[in-house]
Motif scaffolding. Sequence first.
Motif, PDB file in Angstrom:
ATOM      1  N   TYR A 354       0.831  -1.213   0.000  1.00 57.74           N
ATOM      2  CA  TYR A 354       0.000   0.000   0.000  1.00 57.74           C
ATOM      3  C   TYR A 354       0.861   1.258   0.000  1.00 57.74           C
ATOM      4  CZ  TYR A 354      -2.949   3.706   1.942  1.00 57.74           C
ATOM      5  OH  TYR A 354      -3.595   4.901   2.166  1.00 57.74           O
ATOM      6  N   HIS A 355       1.851   1.313   0.869  1.00 61.98           N
ATOM      7  CA  HIS A 355       2.655   2.526   0.979  1.00 61.98           C
ATOM      8  C   HIS A 355       3.612   2.691  -0.201  1.00 61.98           C
ATOM      9  CE1 HIS A 355       1.285   2.358   5.223  1.00 61.98           C
ATOM     10  NE2 HIS A 355       1.366   3.666   5.117  1.00 61.98           N
ATOM     11  N   GLN A 358       1.424   4.011  -2.972  1.00 59.56           N
ATOM     12  CA  GLN A 358       0.975   5.377  -2.723  1.00 59.56           C
ATOM     13  C   GLN A 358       2.114   6.392  -2.786  1.00 59.56           C
ATOM     14  OE1 GLN A 358      -2.535   5.114  -3.088  1.00 59.56           O
ATOM     15  NE2 GLN A 358      -2.616   6.563  -1.404  1.00 59.56           N
TER      16      GLN A 358
END
Length: 718
Positions: A354-355, A358
């Motif tokens: 996710y990071h 993102q």
Amino acid sequence: MESPLEPRKRRGRLAAGLLAIDAWLDSSLYELRFRAQQFWENATVFFRRFRVKGWRRGIIELLSEAFTLGAGGSVVMLALAMPAFEETTSDWRNQDDFAVTFLDRYGNEIGQRGIIQRDSVPVDEMPDHVIKAVLATEDRRFFDHYGIDFLGLFRAMSENMRANSVVQGGSSITQQLAKNLFLTNERTVERKVKEAFLSIWLEMNLSKKEILQLYLDRAYMGGGTFGIAAAADFYFGKQVKDLNLAEAAMLAGLFKAPTKYAPHINLPAARARANVVLTNLVQSGFMTEGQVLSARLRPADIIDRGERKSPDYFLDWAFEEVQRIAAKSGVHSLVARTTIDMNIQRAVEESLEYHLRQFGKEYGVTEGAVVVIETNGAVRAIVGGRDYGASQFNRATRAQRQTGSSFKPYVYATAMENGFTPESVISDAPISWGGWSPKNYTRGFSGRITLTTALVKSINTVPVRLAKENLSIPPIKAMAEAMGVESPVSSHKTMVLGTSGLTVMDQATGYSVLAQGGVVGTRHGINQLVTHAGQVVYDFNKDALPPRRVLSEQAVASMNSIMVQIPETGTARKAALPGIRSAGKTGTTQSYRDAWYIGYTGNYTAAVWLGNDDFTPTNKMTGGSLPAMVWQRFMAYAHQNIDLKPIPGIENPFVDPATVAKADEAAKAGAEAAATDAADRPPVLSSTTTRTLRDIATFFQQAPAIEPPPEPNTLSAL
């Protein structure tokens, strides 16, 4: 009585002797010079016969220079080859001699490793179209080159330049096998040099058929399978001998990117890739368009196995642990009950991906690795990279990266063991040590400060001053090794600021000592090893070495009293857990190549590393930014629905609201938002309940079967 003339006579004889020696030397040197001149003149006359002029002289000069450069190059090549050939000293042919089925902490099967996956199918017994599909896609000139296909490499470079992207690979099958057998996927020049030499070594020691056999048996094929035989069974429920051309093309397409083209994950992409393989068969001349037309019109179908995702990085590490533990037992077919918690494993994978999705482009970072250890020493999760299919190199257990300021707790722990306290005052002022003058991140100095302030603000001069004036390097090195660091720790003075390369597993193990009250030796990934008949070969609770204390309770309490302030008011406020007290330390290396956050609570210790495989700098990413955010997201999940334990030396596991109010409000808001986005963790059983249920299951498995009463004789009953 001696005559007065005797001394004069002796001096005369001595002078005559010396004159004779001088004359002999003069005549000998003259004779030597004369003979040397004569020899040189004769040699010159002799070699004058070979003197060439014009264009012939140019050729001779070129050959002479080539010989000189070749001799020097041979020495360099030998120096480069020696490290590569050292990789062949292990028993690489029998590295998969073990056959292990792995279970998670609750007894669910999570994967397999070793020869149990599938028996090898000889190349001679595989269908012709299977072999042709692999060769047409991976190495068309496999039987024509000697390990390195220079023509294929040139062709791949031309195609990549024409497409302005990487559309073809230049590595031969032999090179890929060398990487799979001996090396890692780490993208370094050293690895490529080793790969080239090992490819030639394989060609010298194995036949082409043996190389192809090993390649087909040991390549990762997605879905947790290794080898084409295992992949055929997993995806199609068939043996290799029964594969049709469409199925063979789909499997041949997996060698390049098994995760991207795995048909149980993305069937359309797998079919598109299979169509490329069919085109390769035609272009290479192995088949005609008419022969592949049926496979194009009727693409392969697979068995529906769902999106099963095995924790492959953990399994690779656990497999090595099994081999180490069971080496002396003589039993190679085993069931391993591991410590992995699949809920935490998935949460870690999700947080990292996710990071990076993102913020990866913003920070210029592409890879990461994480290890999570419970305070009882059980390894609950390992993520060695973003995509196991793209790279099986385990960055969590094999990559040694500089640690930066995350090494400082080892220095401070040594200080606490040597009489210092958190309130001890030391000078933050310019310091030089043998020509080395370290600077603080802010480029300023704070004067006399406490050790608490120095570690919370990550001051550089203070640990250097401690090492130079109070501790020295050897005790710090010994402390890091005693706390569980297995990678070689440098003895250079710069090591106090984290110039040594450590693994993520090293960092998680070392920091877990602070979470466990100063005890080391509890880290483990295998709870039990049992045979398929139920015989226990190894039990961690009974057979493991007893833990030992390396830090006193006072030193642990002092360290933890400082470390808990770093997520609250220090450099790691983005790692603050909602309502739960945690401790940890950030780390950032020179040029922002590596960023770390290692943190712990009373329940778990987790280490996070982010960076790039090729060591390129990130876009000013620090340990307190993205690594802290990754850590916060999955740790917030891991602490849901469990009994919170206090950090040793810290009475209350919950955050004091007054302390939270002092923290940066923006960082606090970001942490709470990330916690809100995280999925709820399902309630889990306590360790006591889990152990009780497992004991009950074992009891029923080992209990003798109760025979049913004999059926009545129908005739006698009548």
